[in-house]
Motif scaffolding. Structure first.
Motif, short mmCIF file in Angstrom:
data_model
loop_
_atom_site.label_atom_id
_atom_site.label_comp_id
_atom_site.label_asym_id
_atom_site.label_seq_id
_atom_site.Cartn_x
_atom_site.Cartn_y
_atom_site.Cartn_z
N ARG A 207 -68.22 -13.25 0.38
CA ARG A 207 -69.22 -13.81 1.29
C ARG A 207 -70.64 -13.50 0.84
O ARG A 207 -70.94 -12.37 0.47
CB ARG A 207 -68.99 -13.21 2.68
CG ARG A 207 -69.97 -13.69 3.72
CD ARG A 207 -69.75 -12.96 5.05
NE ARG A 207 -70.73 -13.42 6.04
CZ ARG A 207 -70.95 -12.85 7.21
NH1 ARG A 207 -70.25 -11.77 7.54
NH2 ARG A 207 -71.83 -13.33 8.03
N MET A 208 -71.52 -14.49 0.86
CA MET A 208 -72.92 -14.29 0.53
C MET A 208 -73.58 -13.55 1.70
O MET A 208 -73.53 -14.01 2.84
CB MET A 208 -73.62 -15.63 0.30
CG MET A 208 -75.02 -15.50 -0.25
SD MET A 208 -75.06 -14.86 -1.94
CE MET A 208 -74.78 -16.38 -2.86
N ILE A 209 -74.21 -12.44 1.41
CA ILE A 209 -74.84 -11.62 2.45
C ILE A 209 -76.35 -11.90 2.49
O ILE A 209 -76.92 -12.22 3.53
CB ILE A 209 -74.58 -10.13 2.21
CG1 ILE A 209 -73.07 -9.84 2.22
CG2 ILE A 209 -75.31 -9.29 3.25
CD1 ILE A 209 -72.37 -10.15 3.53
N ALA A 210 -77.00 -11.72 1.36
CA ALA A 210 -78.42 -12.06 1.22
C ALA A 210 -78.56 -12.60 -0.18
O ALA A 210 -78.39 -11.85 -1.15
CB ALA A 210 -79.31 -10.83 1.43
#
Lengths: 395, 133
Positions: A207-210
């Motif tokens: 998952r892309m967080i930032a």
């Protein structure tokens, strides 16, 4: 002779990483410290009465007077007591402070304890929104907290994006670093991911967080702790493990919030590493392994470049092409680093110190590097705002 | 649970008041001539105490940014700013801010401060947007 040459790391203790939501292994931080202290002194083969110095990380039970509070709990008599408040750079920072106190003649055996219990108190602003300075009078409270410029994910992502703009971004190189460190973790009893393999593809799919940082490039908070004993070289007992000289050390800091740094890609690692290598009379090419503070994948990339293991912008090629495992030609974080072992709070940095010492002592078991004489270790606090570099050598 | 409220320091008064009048007010050290931000009662470059407020063009360069998908805590779940950014106003002035109406942000692009519409002192640092001027 360098000022640190009188001091050696003689013993250590390290807890396995346990999940943040598991029952804590000890009821209090004081009890964790006591356990680590008892294990460390036994590992060093000395009597506890020789301990006359103590450096600790912060104690959950005691906002102030940490050294004396812990000394009382442990029944010690000290001629040097300190608490180090440099975030993740604290543990590496303890090492040279202990050596300096010994060189100054203040004490002869310093216990350096890094407890990593989690603060579960409901009013903990740091735990709630990653604010170190939420109180009136704080520029952070005025300019950063209200817009959510908090925690570590966003600022480290900004380092990554700045790197991308200046040098180009290679997500594969960073994912490969994570996967290779995971291989090291898979060879490390006590690592949170000891039994969990990880591929480059899985890192890139997480998952892309930032943007551009993905979940598996970010440490998982755990509970744990570690400690070392730093002593005057004259105290080394006959039956000791191979002592580890603190051959060189460097420290640097200028700002707390990363956006005030003149150059996001030129961290205090530059100065800290240069000082450490100069003091040790050594250089990056002489190292047999590096234990690099790895809260994020990007932290390792920028650290390697800033410390001179490669030029600016060349870190991607290094991470893509070298064998970074304990067997390889450029071993990085041979116990998995914090990405593979777990980040045990502020004690995460002590894991790198212990692993550096462990490899030099020849005690790394199934992940032992052959002929490991010299290891480079970093500590990193804040958003690459406080950095410590150490050159450890076999005695 | 509400967001933590901003805590404006007295020394920053002209900065926040200036925003209500659509002005970007920054301190300059009269000794070393460098700009100072965030506001202080002394110059952190040279430690002189002789400072003056001046109006600066409300424009800068995008130094870095990110797209943040996860707010830092439940306090920020509402209207989570998705583009945290750092804007360089000057060699010595970097502002932590957010980006709005910016399409595809590019590091190095020209940006300008979005003043509040309501002639009120904002509670938080205003956002920046693309500067097409």
């Amino acid at each position: 002779m360098p000022g640190n040459s009188k001091a050696v790391i003689l013993g250590y203790a390290e807890l396995p990483a346990s999940p943040a939501n598991a029952p804590p292994p000890f009821p209090t931080t004081l009890d964790m410290c006591a356990h680590l202290a008892r294990e460390t002194i036994a590992d060093a083969g000395l009597d506890r009465d020789c301990i006359d110095g103590l450096i600790t990380g912060s104690l959950l039970e005691s906002r102030y007077f940490a050294p004396a509070t812990l000394s009382e709990y442990l029944g010690l008599n000290l001629s040097f007591g300190d608490v180090v408040d440099l975030g993740g750079a604290g543990s590496a920072g303890m090492v040279w402070r202990a050596a300096a106190a010994i060189a100054a003649g203040m004490c002869r055996a310093v216990l350096c304890i890094a407890p990593g219990m989690l603060d579960r108190s409901p009013d903990n602003d740091w735990a709630r929104f990653g604010a170190s300075s939420p109180l009136p009078g704080s520029p952070q409270a005025e300019f950063e907290i209200p817009i959510g410029m908090l925690g570590q994910n966003v600022p480290y992502a900004m380092i990554a994006n700045r790197y991308a703009a200046v040098h180009g971004y290679d997500a594969h190189a960073l994912a490969r670093l994570v996967a290779q460190q995971r291989l090291n973790a898979n060879a490390t009893p006590g690592a949170i991911f000891e039994h969990v393999p990880l591929s480059v593809e899985a890192v890139l799919a997480s998952r892309m967080i930032a943007d551009p940082l993905r979940k598996l490039e970010i440490v998982m908070p755990c509970v744990g702790g570690a400690a070392i004993l730093v002593t005057d070289a004259d105290l080394v007992p006959a039956a000791a493990h191979r002592p580890v000289r603190i051959a060189g050390s460097g420290e640097a800091m200028s700002v707390k919030s990363a956006h005030h740094a003149p150059d996001l890609l030129c961290s205090p690692v530059v100065a800290a590493a240069a000082r450490a290598f100069a003091m040790a009379g050594s250089s990056p090419s002489a190292m047999h392994a590096v234990q690099i503070y790895d809260c994020y994948s990007i932290t390792v990339l920028v650290t390697l470049e800033n410390a001179g293991f490669c030029g600016a912008g060349e870190g991607k090629a290094l991470l893509n092409s070298r064998d970074l495992t304990w067997r390889g030609d450029f071993p990085i974080n041979t116990n998995g680093g914090q990405l593979g072992y777990g980040q045990t709070g502020l004690a995460g940095g002590m894991g790198h110190v212990v692993e550096g010492a462990r490899q030099i002592m020849g005690r790394a078991g199934g992940r032992q590097i052959a002929n490991c004489e010299r290891v480079f270790v970093t500590g990193n606090g804040g958003i690459m705002s406080e950095n410590v570099a150490l050159v450890l050598e076999g005695w | 649970m509400t967001r933590p409220e901003p805590l404006h320091r007295d020394v920053s008064g002209p900065f926040w008041e200036g925003l209500s009048r659509r002005k970007l007010m920054i301190q300059r050290c009269l000794t070393c001539r460098r700009l100072i931000f965030y506001p202080r009662p002394f110059c952190h470059h040279c430690w002189a105490a002789d400072l003056a407020w001046e109006e600066r063009p409300p424009t800068g360069t995008l130094y870095s940014f990110t797209i943040s998908h996860v707010p830092p805590s439940i306090d920020f779940r509402e209207g989570w700013p998705r583009f945290p950014a750092v804007v360089a106003i000057d060699d010595d002035v970097r502002m932590a801010t957010t980006l709005v109406d910016i399409g595809e942000p590019r590091i190095g692009m020209a940006v300008r401060l979005v003043f509040p519409d309501d002639q009120e002192q904002p509670l938080a640092m205003p956002p920046f947007t693309a500067d097409h001027a």
